[in-house]
Design an enzyme around this catalytic site. Structure first.
Site, PDB file in Angstrom:
ATOM      1  N   GLY A  42      32.511  47.571  -8.104  1.00  0.00           N
ATOM      2  CA  GLY A  42      32.780  48.932  -7.663  1.00  0.00           C
ATOM      3  C   GLY A  42      31.502  49.736  -7.682  1.00  0.00           C
ATOM      4  O   GLY A  42      30.397  49.193  -7.759  1.00  0.00           O
ATOM      5  N   GLY A  43      31.669  51.046  -7.655  1.00  0.00           N
ATOM      6  CA  GLY A  43      30.506  51.909  -7.589  1.00  0.00           C
ATOM      7  C   GLY A  43      29.658  51.886  -8.843  1.00  0.00           C
ATOM      8  O   GLY A  43      28.448  52.110  -8.787  1.00  0.00           O
ATOM      9  N   MET A  44      30.284  51.622  -9.992  1.00  0.00           N
ATOM     10  CA  MET A  44      29.518  51.672 -11.236  1.00  0.00           C
ATOM     11  C   MET A  44      28.942  50.333 -11.642  1.00  0.00           C
ATOM     12  O   MET A  44      27.972  50.269 -12.396  1.00  0.00           O
ATOM     13  CB  MET A  44      30.388  52.191 -12.369  1.00  0.00           C
ATOM     14  CG  MET A  44      31.516  51.257 -12.780  1.00  0.00           C
ATOM     15  SD  MET A  44      32.057  51.549 -14.473  1.00  0.00           S
ATOM     16  CE  MET A  44      30.658  50.894 -15.361  1.00  0.00           C
ATOM     17  N   GLY A  45      29.530  49.241 -11.182  1.00  0.00           N
ATOM     18  CA  GLY A  45      29.023  47.941 -11.602  1.00  0.00           C
ATOM     19  C   GLY A  45      29.860  46.794 -11.090  1.00  0.00           C
ATOM     20  O   GLY A  45      30.705  46.968 -10.202  1.00  0.00           O
TER      21      GLY A  45
ATOM     22  N   VAL B 144      32.241  43.266 -12.158  1.00  0.00           N
ATOM     23  CA  VAL B 144      33.096  42.707 -13.196  1.00  0.00           C
ATOM     24  C   VAL B 144      33.099  41.193 -13.062  1.00  0.00           C
ATOM     25  O   VAL B 144      33.286  40.654 -11.963  1.00  0.00           O
ATOM     26  CB  VAL B 144      34.535  43.254 -13.104  1.00  0.00           C
ATOM     27  CG1 VAL B 144      35.396  42.685 -14.237  1.00  0.00           C
ATOM     28  CG2 VAL B 144      34.533  44.781 -13.169  1.00  0.00           C
TER      29      VAL B 144
ATOM     30  N   LYS C 228      32.489  43.955 -17.723  1.00  0.00           N
ATOM     31  CA  LYS C 228      32.009  44.971 -16.788  1.00  0.00           C
ATOM     32  C   LYS C 228      30.516  45.196 -17.043  1.00  0.00           C
ATOM     33  O   LYS C 228      30.113  45.566 -18.153  1.00  0.00           O
ATOM     34  CB  LYS C 228      32.780  46.269 -16.981  1.00  0.00           C
ATOM     35  CG  LYS C 228      32.366  47.383 -16.021  1.00  0.00           C
ATOM     36  CD  LYS C 228      33.025  48.710 -16.403  1.00  0.00           C
ATOM     37  CE  LYS C 228      34.514  48.679 -16.228  1.00  0.00           C
ATOM     38  NZ  LYS C 228      35.115  50.026 -16.457  1.00  0.00           N
TER      39      LYS C 228
ATOM     40  N   ASP D  19      44.047  58.577 -15.877  1.00  0.00           N
ATOM     41  CA  ASP D  19      43.916  57.900 -14.580  1.00  0.00           C
ATOM     42  C   ASP D  19      44.907  56.737 -14.480  1.00  0.00           C
ATOM     43  O   ASP D  19      44.569  55.654 -14.027  1.00  0.00           O
ATOM     44  CB  ASP D  19      42.486  57.400 -14.373  1.00  0.00           C
ATOM     45  CG  ASP D  19      42.184  57.121 -12.887  1.00  0.00           C
ATOM     46  OD1 ASP D  19      42.908  57.661 -12.024  1.00  0.00           O
ATOM     47  OD2 ASP D  19      41.242  56.363 -12.607  1.00  0.00           O
TER      48      ASP D  19
END
Length: 682
Positions: A24-27, A29, A43, A137
């Site tokens: 994803g945008g952060m890293g 997995v 992650k 979330d």
């Protein structure tokens, strides 16, 4: 799931990376395993993000908050290092689709399933709230459906009740359609906000569509403030009424989590019995793919080897009934310790159990400590040793392969395996191992390289040694000349599922299996003899003229000559992982209840079941016994009665104990390889 590339790390923070799960945008997995072989979702932060101080602060916060949560229905954090050059977070791995994927592929859940899901997620949120957190979330993509139930994941924007939100100006925490009205209006996100999100999530699961419809994000954000939810597709009156209250605009009008927990019908909430069959099939296929894709890596636990004529048997051992050409199958799903078929190098299990005082007998007091004949220190956990007439081979990731004198433990020679422990396997006077896109054969006497040939891909390959050929159950299945590594034949088994083929060698038959088929292939020519359709085969065993195939939903008994199904033993809609046949007992590891069961090998009638820990791995011993490893013990069990003959608790062992001529060889996590006297006194 995708294989690793050259750009991916192979190890991080004590975890070995096995495959890519997503990004994803952060890293990114990864599927990973720790030193004990437990799987985790790891992650890893993107390098460019790792240099952003603000992002590091947010990630460290996620780690800190997620580590606070433990309880049913939560994928717990198993490790993290937010201060590392490349920050990472490891959590319990759950094999299965997200709720959003499940609804997209299989449609809405039936009422019974929605009730059970409500109870499980309510319990998970109760655990979250008990630590002073609000998830903020909760949505279908943050719920994973595994065979044993639902798991709540991702605490990236969770909020502690003792801190303020750290969202950037103008941003509302959460996902459109699941954000409570009071949060949309700028108010605090308390536990009631999670109840609103739970109501929206369950309404989505029950109808296959969102209660506030679809459309641009801004429109979805506004609807909970002005429109009533559409619950017209929910036929369960009690469920619909509770969800309507959960989606109330005023937090005070929403129900408690305890009311959700009371929804489930008695007996449906626990485990995965509430999951619809088509979804269970999906979970089973995913579980099979994970376990089979990790098997080549799990061959790092080298096979206790059936000695060949050239090697010479270890003292006090015997050959497999089907002769020296019989080879053990590759290691089984999500396990590290035991091999399946073939000789374990054990003497009579009854004698060993009675004499080895270092093992705790179920019916007697703890005996004296064993006499340590010798110990070979190793830098990392020692895997299953290989034993021949005069040599013990110790193996670990850090040390590679070390040949030791069987009497004294003195080192004869040492070989680095370049970080690859796919294998080693022993046969024809050679040790074979693969990795770094090469297959290498070492002289078992000197450790010198006999030959080395290139292989496709960077990953290690499972291997099955035969008397003349070395078989590699990949896609395609290949047979190499055992003396020089030259290609002899190849066989396309299941091109639609490359990389998840396994095999079992028996006499002149090579049985290969994958997600859809079990094939018998002539081991000499590579020609197919027969094919049987089997859904998600997990393991094979052969005994007394019957081929046992564990698979999704049970165990099938096949005629190995023509592949006809003689009988199918149904075990609900769960994968049966490991199987072992000892005498007339068929022993299975049943994922439905995390117990080992002993069945009559011919009729399927259950004789016994036992709780021997989780993640069990089964193998036959001599004398009608079964060897079992789990997360809590190593033990020997009478296969006919289920009575534990001996057990060793919490010793840090990382291998199968191999017993030869009154000596027990066992790999440990911290003390290296031990040679212990089986005598009753130290």
């Amino acid at each position: 799931m995708r294989p690793l590339t050259d750009q991916d790390p192979r190890e991080l923070g004590g975890y070995r990376l096995l495959a890519r799960l997503g990004q994803g945008g952060m890293g990114r997995v990864y599927l990973a395993e720790d030193r004990r072989g437990a799987l985790a979702a790891l992650k890893v932060v993107h390098p460019e993000r790792a240099h952003d101080p603000e992002f590091r602060r947010r990630f460290a916060r996620e780690v800190r908050l997620a580590a606070r949560v433990h309880g049913p229905g939560v994928a717990s954090v198993t490790g993290a290092d937010p201060d590392a050059e490349t920050p990472w977070l490891a959590a319990e791995f759950v094999s299965g689709p997200t709720l959003s994927e499940a609804i997209a592929r299989h449609g809405e859940l039936p009422a019974e399933a929605c009730r059970a899901l409500a109870e499980q997620l309510a319990e998970a949120l109760t655990a979250v709230h008990a630590t002073g957190l609000v998830h903020r979330d909760l949505k279908p993509s943050n719920v994973i459906l595994g065979a044993d139930g639902a798991r709540l994941i991702d605490f990236g924007i969770a909020l502690a009740t003792d801190e303020s939100a750290i969202t950037r100006t103008g941003q509302t925490p959460g996902t459109a359609g699941y954000i409570a009205p009071e949060v949309l209006l700028g108010g605090a996100a308390g536990p009631a906000a999670d109840v609103f999100a739970l109501g929206a999530l369950l309404a989505f699961a029950a109808q296959g569509r969102h209660p506030y419809g679809s459309g641009p994000e801004a429109v979805l954000m506004a609807r909970p403030l002005a429109a009533d939810p559409d619950l017209s597709g929910i036929t369960d009156v009690k469920l619909a009424a509770l969800l309507r209250r959960a989606l109330a605009r005023e937090p005070a009008h929403r129900p408690s989590l305890a009311e959700f927990a009371g929804l489930a019908d008695l007996g449906t909430a626990g485990g995965g019995s509430w999951i619809p069959p088509s979804l269970l099939d999906d979970i089973g296929r995913r579980t099979h793919e994970v376990t089979t894709r990790t098997r080549p890596r799990r061959a790092t636990a080298p096979e206790p080897h059936p000695p060949t004529a050239m090697d010479g048997p270890a003292p006090g051992t015997r050959r497999a009934p089907d002769g020296p050409g019989t080879s053990p199958a590759p290691p089984g799903p999500q396990r590290r310790h035991f091999t399946r078929r073939g000789v374990l190098g054990l003497g009579a299990a009854t004698a060993a159990a009675g004499a080895a005082a270092w093992l705790i007998n179920e019916n007697t007091a703890l005996g004296p400590a064993p006499k340590i004949l010798w110990r070979h220190a190793m830098k990392g956990p020692a895997f299953d040793p290989l034993v021949t007439r005069d040599t013990v081979y110790a193996i670990s990731e850090e040390d590679g392969l070390v040949a030791l004198d069987i009497r004294t433990g003195a080192q004869r020679w040492h070989r680095s395996l370049n970080g690859s422990l796919a294998g080693p396997v022993l046969g024809n006077g050679m040790l074979y191992h693969s990795g770094g896109n090469r297959l290498t054969a070492l002289d078992s006497r000197s450790g010198a390289t006999r030959w080395s040939v290139p292989l496709p891909g960077e990953q290690g390959h499972a291997m099955i040694p035969g008397p003349d050929l070395l078989y590699m159950p990949d896609e395609p299945v290949r047979a190499l000349d055992a003396t020089d590594g030259s290609a002899r034949w190849s066989y396309a088994h299941d091109p639609s599922h490359p990389g998840i083929v396994q095999g079992l060698l028996w006499r002149n038959a090579l049985f290969v299996y994958s997600l859809s088929y079990v094939d018998r292939v002539d081991a000499t020519t590579g020609k197919r003899v027969w094919r049987a359709e089997v859904e998600a085969a997990q393991d094979l065993a052969i005994s007394d003229g019957t081929l046992y195939v564990s698979h999704f939903g049970g165990v099938s008994l096949l005629n190995p000559v023509d592949g006809t199904v003689r009988k199918t033993l149904t075990r609900d809609k769960f994968p049966v992982f490991d199987i072992a046949v000892a005498g007339r007992a068929l022993c299975i590891d049943d994922m439905a209840d995390d117990r080992v069961h002993g069945l009559d090998a011919l009729t399927g009638e259950e004789r016994w079941s036992a709780d021997l820990g989780k993640h069990t791995f089964l193998s036959e011993l001599d004398g009608g016994a079964l060897a079992v490893t789990s997360d809590t013990m190593v033990c020997a069990v009478d296969a006919g009665t289920g009575v534990v003959r001996w057990r060793l608790h919490d010793t840090g062992t990382t291998s199968t104990p191999v017993i030869a001529n009154g000596v027990v060889y066992v790999g440990t996590e911290r003390r290296g390889l031990l040679a212990l006297s089986a005598a009753t006194s130290a």
